[in-house]
Write a protein that holds these residues in place. Structure first.
Motif, PDB file in Angstrom:
ATOM      1  N   ILE A  53     102.663 -64.464   4.671  1.00 15.30           N
ATOM      2  CA  ILE A  53     101.776 -64.911   3.586  1.00 15.30           C
ATOM      3  C   ILE A  53     101.214 -63.706   2.851  1.00 15.30           C
ATOM      4  CG2 ILE A  53      99.544 -66.018   3.121  1.00 15.30           C
ATOM      5  CD1 ILE A  53     100.366 -68.130   5.240  1.00 15.30           C
ATOM      6  N   VAL A  54     100.767 -62.698   3.595  1.00 14.81           N
ATOM      7  CA  VAL A  54     100.265 -61.473   2.965  1.00 14.81           C
ATOM      8  C   VAL A  54     101.388 -60.799   2.184  1.00 14.81           C
ATOM      9  CG1 VAL A  54      99.312 -59.168   3.388  1.00 14.81           C
ATOM     10  CG2 VAL A  54      98.407 -61.141   4.643  1.00 14.81           C
ATOM     11  N   ALA A  55     102.562 -60.680   2.799  1.00  9.94           N
ATOM     12  CA  ALA A  55     103.696 -60.020   2.148  1.00  9.94           C
ATOM     13  C   ALA A  55     104.105 -60.719   0.857  1.00  9.94           C
ATOM     14  CB  ALA A  55     104.876 -59.942   3.109  1.00  9.94           C
ATOM     15  N   ALA A  56     103.932 -62.037   0.795  1.00 11.81           N
ATOM     16  CA  ALA A  56     104.299 -62.790  -0.404  1.00 11.81           C
ATOM     17  C   ALA A  56     103.425 -62.423  -1.600  1.00 11.81           C
ATOM     18  CB  ALA A  56     104.208 -64.291  -0.123  1.00 11.81           C
ATOM     19  N   CYS A  57     102.303 -61.765  -1.344  1.00 10.48           N
ATOM     20  CA  CYS A  57     101.381 -61.357  -2.416  1.00 10.48           C
ATOM     21  C   CYS A  57     101.567 -59.897  -2.821  1.00 10.48           C
ATOM     22  CB  CYS A  57      99.936 -61.562  -1.965  1.00 10.48           C
ATOM     23  SG  CYS A  57      99.518 -63.276  -1.626  1.00 10.48           S
ATOM     24  N   LYS A  67     101.983 -52.481  -3.826  1.00 14.62           N
ATOM     25  CA  LYS A  67     101.001 -52.941  -4.802  1.00 14.62           C
ATOM     26  C   LYS A  67     100.913 -54.460  -4.764  1.00 14.62           C
ATOM     27  CE  LYS A  67     101.502 -49.084  -7.913  1.00 14.62           C
ATOM     28  NZ  LYS A  67     101.548 -48.655  -9.287  1.00 14.62           N
ATOM     29  N   ILE A  68      99.808 -54.963  -5.279  1.00 16.49           N
ATOM     30  CA  ILE A  68      99.618 -56.409  -5.377  1.00 16.49           C
ATOM     31  C   ILE A  68     100.585 -56.957  -6.423  1.00 16.49           C
ATOM     32  CG2 ILE A  68      97.982 -58.258  -5.938  1.00 16.49           C
ATOM     33  CD1 ILE A  68      97.163 -56.728  -3.449  1.00 16.49           C
ATOM     34  N   SER A  69     101.235 -58.041  -6.104  1.00 11.69           N
ATOM     35  CA  SER A  69     102.092 -58.736  -7.057  1.00 11.69           C
ATOM     36  C   SER A  69     101.244 -59.772  -7.788  1.00 11.69           C
ATOM     37  CB  SER A  69     103.240 -59.435  -6.321  1.00 11.69           C
ATOM     38  OG  SER A  69     103.851 -60.390  -7.151  1.00 11.69           O
ATOM     39  N   ILE A  70     101.096 -59.603  -9.102  1.00  9.06           N
ATOM     40  CA  ILE A  70     100.305 -60.562  -9.877  1.00  9.06           C
ATOM     41  C   ILE A  70     100.912 -61.962  -9.717  1.00  9.06           C
ATOM     42  CG2 ILE A  70      99.496 -61.193 -12.177  1.00  9.06           C
ATOM     43  CD1 ILE A  70      98.242 -58.609 -11.162  1.00  9.06           C
ATOM     44  N   LYS A  71     102.221 -62.038  -9.841  1.00  7.93           N
ATOM     45  CA  LYS A  71     102.919 -63.319  -9.716  1.00  7.93           C
ATOM     46  C   LYS A  71     102.735 -63.909  -8.317  1.00  7.93           C
ATOM     47  CE  LYS A  71     107.503 -65.345 -10.330  1.00  7.93           C
ATOM     48  NZ  LYS A  71     108.914 -65.053 -10.643  1.00  7.93           N
ATOM     49  N   GLY A  72     102.893 -63.078  -7.287  1.00  8.75           N
ATOM     50  CA  GLY A  72     102.736 -63.540  -5.911  1.00  8.75           C
ATOM     51  C   GLY A  72     101.321 -63.988  -5.611  1.00  8.75           C
ATOM     52  N   ARG A  73     100.359 -63.230  -6.113  1.00 10.34           N
ATOM     53  CA  ARG A  73      98.951 -63.581  -5.895  1.00 10.34           C
ATOM     54  C   ARG A  73      98.611 -64.887  -6.600  1.00 10.34           C
ATOM     55  NH1 ARG A  73      94.374 -59.526  -7.887  1.00 10.34           N
ATOM     56  NH2 ARG A  73      95.304 -60.112  -9.847  1.00 10.34           N
ATOM     57  N   ARG A  74      99.082 -65.039  -7.830  1.00  9.50           N
ATOM     58  CA  ARG A  74      98.816 -66.264  -8.608  1.00  9.50           C
ATOM     59  C   ARG A  74      99.439 -67.473  -7.906  1.00  9.50           C
ATOM     60  NH1 ARG A  74     100.748 -64.918 -13.737  1.00  9.50           N
ATOM     61  NH2 ARG A  74      98.765 -63.875 -14.052  1.00  9.50           N
ATOM     62  N   SER A  75     100.670 -67.309  -7.442  1.00 10.59           N
ATOM     63  CA  SER A  75     101.353 -68.393  -6.734  1.00 10.59           C
ATOM     64  C   SER A  75     100.593 -68.777  -5.462  1.00 10.59           C
ATOM     65  CB  SER A  75     102.780 -67.968  -6.388  1.00 10.59           C
ATOM     66  OG  SER A  75     103.401 -68.930  -5.573  1.00 10.59           O
ATOM     67  N   MET A  76     100.128 -67.782  -4.719  1.00  5.31           N
ATOM     68  CA  MET A  76      99.392 -68.057  -3.485  1.00  5.31           C
ATOM     69  C   MET A  76      98.057 -68.739  -3.799  1.00  5.31           C
ATOM     70  SD  MET A  76      99.970 -67.958  -0.280  1.00  5.31           S
ATOM     71  CE  MET A  76     101.391 -66.861  -0.289  1.00  5.31           C
ATOM     72  N   ALA A  77      97.388 -68.321  -4.871  1.00  9.51           N
ATOM     73  CA  ALA A  77      96.130 -68.959  -5.264  1.00  9.51           C
ATOM     74  C   ALA A  77      96.356 -70.435  -5.575  1.00  9.51           C
ATOM     75  CB  ALA A  77      95.525 -68.234  -6.461  1.00  9.51           C
ATOM     76  N   GLU A  78      97.467 -70.749  -6.235  1.00 15.89           N
ATOM     77  CA  GLU A  78      97.795 -72.152  -6.530  1.00 15.89           C
ATOM     78  C   GLU A  78      98.061 -72.932  -5.250  1.00 15.89           C
ATOM     79  OE1 GLU A  78     101.086 -71.933  -9.239  1.00 15.89           O
ATOM     80  OE2 GLU A  78      99.833 -71.126 -10.864  1.00 15.89           O
ATOM     81  N   ARG A  79      98.753 -72.307  -4.315  1.00 21.42           N
ATOM     82  CA  ARG A  79      99.033 -72.971  -3.039  1.00 21.42           C
ATOM     83  C   ARG A  79      97.749 -73.220  -2.253  1.00 21.42           C
ATOM     84  NH1 ARG A  79     104.583 -70.019  -1.021  1.00 21.42           N
ATOM     85  NH2 ARG A  79     105.904 -70.911  -2.635  1.00 21.42           N
ATOM     86  N   ILE A  80      96.816 -72.282  -2.329  1.00 23.79           N
ATOM     87  CA  ILE A  80      95.532 -72.461  -1.647  1.00 23.79           C
ATOM     88  C   ILE A  80      94.760 -73.608  -2.288  1.00 23.79           C
ATOM     89  CG2 ILE A  80      93.278 -71.412  -1.165  1.00 23.79           C
ATOM     90  CD1 ILE A  80      94.820 -68.702  -0.976  1.00 23.79           C
ATOM     91  N   THR A  81      94.780 -73.690  -3.607  1.00 23.61           N
ATOM     92  CA  THR A  81      94.105 -74.789  -4.309  1.00 23.61           C
ATOM     93  C   THR A  81      94.687 -76.130  -3.877  1.00 23.61           C
ATOM     94  OG1 THR A  81      93.570 -73.381  -6.183  1.00 23.61           O
ATOM     95  CG2 THR A  81      93.551 -75.751  -6.579  1.00 23.61           C
ATOM     96  N   ASP A  82      96.008 -76.204  -3.786  1.00 25.56           N
ATOM     97  CA  ASP A  82      96.662 -77.433  -3.321  1.00 25.56           C
ATOM     98  C   ASP A  82      96.263 -77.756  -1.889  1.00 25.56           C
ATOM     99  OD1 ASP A  82      97.940 -77.588  -5.777  1.00 25.56           O
ATOM    100  OD2 ASP A  82      99.864 -76.813  -5.025  1.00 25.56           O
ATOM    101  N   GLY A 109      93.394 -57.304   1.870  1.00 22.89           N
ATOM    102  CA  GLY A 109      93.547 -56.546   0.636  1.00 22.89           C
ATOM    103  C   GLY A 109      94.051 -57.319  -0.561  1.00 22.89           C
ATOM    104  N   ILE A 110      94.113 -58.649  -0.452  1.00 24.81           N
ATOM    105  CA  ILE A 110      94.571 -59.479  -1.560  1.00 24.81           C
ATOM    106  C   ILE A 110      93.347 -60.151  -2.179  1.00 24.81           C
ATOM    107  CG2 ILE A 110      96.130 -61.328  -2.288  1.00 24.81           C
ATOM    108  CD1 ILE A 110      97.563 -58.951  -0.869  1.00 24.81           C
ATOM    109  N   GLN A 111      92.921 -59.668  -3.342  1.00 24.63           N
ATOM    110  CA  GLN A 111      91.730 -60.213  -3.999  1.00 24.63           C
ATOM    111  C   GLN A 111      92.078 -61.522  -4.713  1.00 24.63           C
ATOM    112  OE1 GLN A 111      88.633 -58.972  -3.517  1.00 24.63           O
ATOM    113  NE2 GLN A 111      89.680 -57.578  -2.137  1.00 24.63           N
ATOM    114  N   LEU A 112      91.292 -62.551  -4.471  1.00 20.95           N
ATOM    115  CA  LEU A 112      91.496 -63.855  -5.081  1.00 20.95           C
ATOM    116  C   LEU A 112      90.193 -64.387  -5.618  1.00 20.95           C
ATOM    117  CD1 LEU A 112      93.616 -65.472  -2.238  1.00 20.95           C
ATOM    118  CD2 LEU A 112      94.474 -64.751  -4.452  1.00 20.95           C
ATOM    119  N   GLN A 113      90.284 -65.219  -6.645  1.00 23.61           N
ATOM    120  CA  GLN A 113      89.117 -65.926  -7.139  1.00 23.61           C
ATOM    121  C   GLN A 113      88.928 -67.157  -6.255  1.00 23.61           C
ATOM    122  OE1 GLN A 113      87.117 -64.808  -9.587  1.00 23.61           O
ATOM    123  NE2 GLN A 113      88.445 -63.009  -9.575  1.00 23.61           N
ATOM    124  N   SER A 114      87.693 -67.591  -6.103  1.00 29.09           N
ATOM    125  CA  SER A 114      87.452 -68.685  -5.177  1.00 29.09           C
ATOM    126  C   SER A 114      87.901 -70.036  -5.717  1.00 29.09           C
ATOM    127  CB  SER A 114      85.965 -68.756  -4.808  1.00 29.09           C
ATOM    128  OG  SER A 114      85.213 -69.168  -5.915  1.00 29.09           O
TER     129      SER A 114
END
Length: 118
Positions: A53-57, A67-82, A109-114
């Motif tokens: 899960i961390v690696a996917a970001c 480095k943080i993947s913007i796409k990976g982080r955004r995708s993970m944030a959507e999955r967390i919302t779901d 180390g993966i910064q996300l909005q709540s």
């Protein structure tokens, strides 16, 4: 995609999360197993182990820093919302579902909005 083949507490990313909770928040993770149970449920939903899960970001570039993947982080944030919306929880309990997973990622180390909606 890997299956979880050992206790979650043995994954490096979970050890990092627990250390961060202790050092930054004064929380003893072993006293409240609900965080780990929520992470286990999230892992099962994605069919990924915690380290995956961390690696996917992240983006890995040869010979350079990770480095943080913007796409990976955004995708993970959507999955967390779901995930947060699943389980029939309402209000604070619903927010707790998402916040447990966000805490795990933030301490790794993966910064996300709540995105909390109560």
């Amino acid at each position: 995609m890997a299956s979880i083949n050992k206790p979650l507490e043995e994954y490096d990313s979970v050890k990092t999360w627990y250390q961060g909770l202790r050092e930054q928040s004064g929380i003893e993770p072993n006293e409240d197993k609900s965080r780990l149970a929520l992470l286990a449920e999230f892992c099962a939903t994605l069919e990924l182990d915690p380290d995956e899960i961390v690696a996917a970001c992240l983006l890995r570039k040869e010979g350079k820093e990770t480095k943080i993947s913007i796409k990976g982080r955004r995708s993970m944030a959507e999955r967390i919302t779901d995930f947060q919306a699943q389980g029939g929880a309402e209000g604070r309990e619903r927010a707790k579902r998402g916040n447990a997973v966000r805490s795990f990622l933030i301490h790794n180390g993966i910064q996300l909005q709540s995105g909390i909606q109560i």
